[in-house]
Scaffold this motif. Structure first.
Motif, PDB file in Angstrom:
ATOM      1  N   ALA A   1       0.849  -1.192   0.000  1.00 39.94           N
ATOM      2  CA  ALA A   1       0.000   0.000   0.000  1.00 39.94           C
ATOM      3  C   ALA A   1       0.886   1.243   0.000  1.00 39.94           C
ATOM      4  N   ASP A   2       0.537   2.199  -0.854  1.00 40.49           N
ATOM      5  CA  ASP A   2       1.318   3.429  -0.982  1.00 40.49           C
ATOM      6  C   ASP A   2       0.363   4.508  -1.500  1.00 40.49           C
ATOM      7  N   ILE A   3      -0.125   5.334  -0.589  1.00 39.62           N
ATOM      8  CA  ILE A   3      -1.125   6.338  -0.934  1.00 39.62           C
ATOM      9  C   ILE A   3      -0.578   7.344  -1.944  1.00 39.62           C
ATOM     10  N   GLU A   4       0.689   7.687  -1.832  1.00 39.70           N
ATOM     11  CA  GLU A   4       1.282   8.630  -2.795  1.00 39.70           C
ATOM     12  C   GLU A   4       1.241   8.062  -4.213  1.00 39.70           C
ATOM     13  N   GLN A   5       1.604   6.783  -4.351  1.00 35.72           N
ATOM     14  CA  GLN A   5       1.539   6.129  -5.668  1.00 35.72           C
ATOM     15  C   GLN A   5       0.088   6.044  -6.139  1.00 35.72           C
ATOM     16  N   ALA A   6      -0.830   5.740  -5.222  1.00 37.96           N
ATOM     17  CA  ALA A   6      -2.252   5.673  -5.588  1.00 37.96           C
ATOM     18  C   ALA A   6      -2.700   7.011  -6.156  1.00 37.96           C
ATOM     19  N   GLU A   7      -2.349   8.094  -5.474  1.00 29.94           N
ATOM     20  CA  GLU A   7      -2.730   9.426  -5.964  1.00 29.94           C
ATOM     21  C   GLU A   7      -2.122   9.703  -7.326  1.00 29.94           C
ATOM     22  N   ASN A   8      -0.860   9.347  -7.514  1.00 26.06           N
ATOM     23  CA  ASN A   8      -0.209   9.568  -8.809  1.00 26.06           C
ATOM     24  C   ASN A   8      -0.934   8.832  -9.928  1.00 26.06           C
ATOM     25  N   TRP A   9      -1.305   7.572  -9.688  1.00 29.58           N
ATOM     26  CA  TRP A   9      -1.964   6.797 -10.740  1.00 29.58           C
ATOM     27  C   TRP A   9      -3.405   7.239 -10.942  1.00 29.58           C
ATOM     28  N   TYR A  10      -4.096   7.661  -9.886  1.00 32.94           N
ATOM     29  CA  TYR A  10      -5.466   8.174 -10.047  1.00 32.94           C
ATOM     30  C   TYR A  10      -5.471   9.501 -10.814  1.00 32.94           C
ATOM     31  N   ARG A  11      -4.456  10.307 -10.599  1.00 27.65           N
ATOM     32  CA  ARG A  11      -4.441  11.654 -11.181  1.00 27.65           C
ATOM     33  C   ARG A  11      -4.486  11.608 -12.711  1.00 27.65           C
ATOM     34  N   LYS A  12      -3.744  10.684 -13.317  1.00 26.77           N
ATOM     35  CA  LYS A  12      -3.668  10.644 -14.788  1.00 26.77           C
ATOM     36  C   LYS A  12      -5.043  10.435 -15.427  1.00 26.77           C
ATOM     37  N   PRO A  13      -5.795   9.411 -15.032  1.00 24.06           N
ATOM     38  CA  PRO A  13      -7.119   9.268 -15.650  1.00 24.06           C
ATOM     39  C   PRO A  13      -8.109  10.339 -15.181  1.00 24.06           C
ATOM     40  N   ALA A  14      -7.954  10.826 -13.954  1.00 27.62           N
ATOM     41  CA  ALA A  14      -8.852  11.885 -13.469  1.00 27.62           C
ATOM     42  C   ALA A  14      -8.725  13.126 -14.345  1.00 27.62           C
ATOM     43  N   GLU A  15      -7.496  13.446 -14.739  1.00 20.70           N
ATOM     44  CA  GLU A  15      -7.262  14.611 -15.604  1.00 20.70           C
ATOM     45  C   GLU A  15      -7.843  14.401 -16.998  1.00 20.70           C
ATOM     46  N   ALA A  16      -8.071  13.133 -17.354  1.00 23.60           N
ATOM     47  CA  ALA A  16      -8.675  12.816 -18.653  1.00 23.60           C
ATOM     48  C   ALA A  16     -10.189  12.587 -18.502  1.00 23.60           C
ATOM     49  N   SER A  17     -10.752  13.076 -17.402  1.00 20.89           N
ATOM     50  CA  SER A  17     -12.198  12.998 -17.121  1.00 20.89           C
ATOM     51  C   SER A  17     -12.709  11.577 -16.927  1.00 20.89           C
ATOM     52  N   TYR A  18     -11.893  10.716 -16.363  1.00 15.13           N
ATOM     53  CA  TYR A  18     -12.323   9.361 -16.003  1.00 15.13           C
ATOM     54  C   TYR A  18     -12.971   9.475 -14.622  1.00 15.13           C
ATOM     55  N   PRO A  19     -14.309   9.340 -14.527  1.00 10.38           N
ATOM     56  CA  PRO A  19     -15.012   9.703 -13.297  1.00 10.38           C
ATOM     57  C   PRO A  19     -14.598   8.914 -12.051  1.00 10.38           C
ATOM     58  N   GLU A  20     -14.383   7.614 -12.170  1.00 11.90           N
ATOM     59  CA  GLU A  20     -14.020   6.818 -10.994  1.00 11.90           C
ATOM     60  C   GLU A  20     -12.701   7.287 -10.400  1.00 11.90           C
ATOM     61  N   ALA A  21     -11.762   7.668 -11.254  1.00 11.28           N
ATOM     62  CA  ALA A  21     -10.467   8.138 -10.770  1.00 11.28           C
ATOM     63  C   ALA A  21     -10.610   9.484 -10.068  1.00 11.28           C
ATOM     64  N   GLY A  22     -11.458  10.355 -10.609  1.00 12.88           N
ATOM     65  CA  GLY A  22     -11.703  11.636  -9.957  1.00 12.88           C
ATOM     66  C   GLY A  22     -12.301  11.448  -8.576  1.00 12.88           C
ATOM     67  N   LEU A  23     -13.251  10.523  -8.454  1.00 11.16           N
ATOM     68  CA  LEU A  23     -13.855  10.234  -7.153  1.00 11.16           C
ATOM     69  C   LEU A  23     -12.836   9.634  -6.190  1.00 11.16           C
ATOM     70  N   ALA A  24     -11.962   8.781  -6.707  1.00  7.08           N
ATOM     71  CA  ALA A  24     -10.927   8.179  -5.853  1.00  7.08           C
ATOM     72  C   ALA A  24      -9.988   9.257  -5.317  1.00  7.08           C
ATOM     73  N   LEU A  25      -9.615  10.210  -6.170  1.00  7.58           N
ATOM     74  CA  LEU A  25      -8.760  11.305  -5.701  1.00  7.58           C
ATOM     75  C   LEU A  25      -9.465  12.117  -4.622  1.00  7.58           C
ATOM     76  N   LEU A  26     -10.733  12.406  -4.813  1.00  9.06           N
ATOM     77  CA  LEU A  26     -11.495  13.142  -3.794  1.00  9.06           C
ATOM     78  C   LEU A  26     -11.540  12.357  -2.487  1.00  9.06           C
ATOM     79  N   ARG A  27     -11.734  11.040  -2.579  1.00  5.35           N
ATOM     80  CA  ARG A  27     -11.766  10.194  -1.390  1.00  5.35           C
ATOM     81  C   ARG A  27     -10.436  10.268  -0.636  1.00  5.35           C
ATOM     82  N   LEU A  28      -9.329  10.220  -1.378  1.00  6.53           N
ATOM     83  CA  LEU A  28      -8.018  10.294  -0.723  1.00  6.53           C
ATOM     84  C   LEU A  28      -7.774  11.671  -0.119  1.00  6.53           C
ATOM     85  N   GLN A  29      -8.209  12.720  -0.808  1.00  5.68           N
ATOM     86  CA  GLN A  29      -8.058  14.068  -0.258  1.00  5.68           C
ATOM     87  C   GLN A  29      -8.858  14.209   1.023  1.00  5.68           C
ATOM     88  N   HIS A  30     -10.063  13.641   1.044  1.00  4.92           N
ATOM     89  CA  HIS A  30     -10.889  13.684   2.249  1.00  4.92           C
ATOM     90  C   HIS A  30     -10.199  12.926   3.381  1.00  4.92           C
TER      91      HIS A  30
END
Length: 195
Positions: free
Chosen positions: A122-151
């Motif tokens: 488990a590595d939250i920093e790596q998770a955020e890095n990998w979620y960010r790429k699809p989130a920036e491309a409007s992939y909704p699940e990745a955007g929600l995952a980033l919000l969850r980690l920020q929360h």
């Protein structure tokens, strides 16, 4: 591609069985995208009965041709034990391969692996890095995952701000560690570990 026309109902009536027939014909000729489609048809029961072993077999054929979508689907097979023995490390390896090739779903799934420790540490920093790429491309699940980690980070920071007061209060001679306090401390430990 005739299979896609029947799958989506483009210019013809939508027909999953006809789509499967045409995708199968192209897959038999070695077309990687069609092999991936045949694997998905077997996985989802689209125009054919569900057969996870066949799904795994077709995804494998397509993945051998470096088809990123099939590599991702093959990773799902290993993650969930669909048509093959479950192997979380192999799933993470396949997601990594497809993610590095730019496949958005693989990047999201690799983020999940790092967030939850599926096949990797488990590595939250790596998770955020990998979620960010699809989130920036409007992939909704990745955007929600980033919000969850920020929360999660915000909650952890708030808890850490108040932790010295809680610990000081709980360690006074007349106060016992109550079940509620133990739950709070357990939650803090859980949040800090990133799980």
């Amino acid at each position: 591609f005739l299979g896609r026309m029947f799958e989506d109902g483009q210019g013809v009536e939508k027909d999953e069985k006809a789509a499967f027939k045409w995708f199968s014909a192209a897959a038999a000729q070695g077309h990687a995208a069609a092999q991936d489609k045949v694997g998905s048809a077997f996985r989802n029961g689209q125009g054919v009965d569900v057969d996870m072993k066949q799904a795994y077999a077709w995804y494998s054929k397509s993945a051998r041709q470096a088809h990123a979508s099939a590599i991702t689907h093959l990773g799902e097979c290993y993650e969930h034990g669909w048509g093959v023995n479950a192997d979380a490390a192999k799933a993470a390896e396949l997601y990594t391969s497809a993610a590095k090739a730019g496949h958005l779903d693989a990047q999201y799934r690799l983020g999940l692996c790092y967030e939850k420790g599926i096949g990797v540490a488990a590595d939250i920093e790596q998770a955020e890095n990998w979620y960010r790429k699809p989130a920036e491309a409007s992939y909704p699940e990745a955007g929600l995952a980033l919000l969850r980690l920020q929360h999660r980070h915000e909650v952890l920071n708030q808890c850490l701000v108040h932790l010295p007061v809680v610990l000081t209060f709980s360690l006074t001679p007349r106060v016992l560690l109550t079940p509620a306090l133990l739950v709070l401390l357990s939650a803090l430990a859980h949040l800090q570990s990133g799980r």
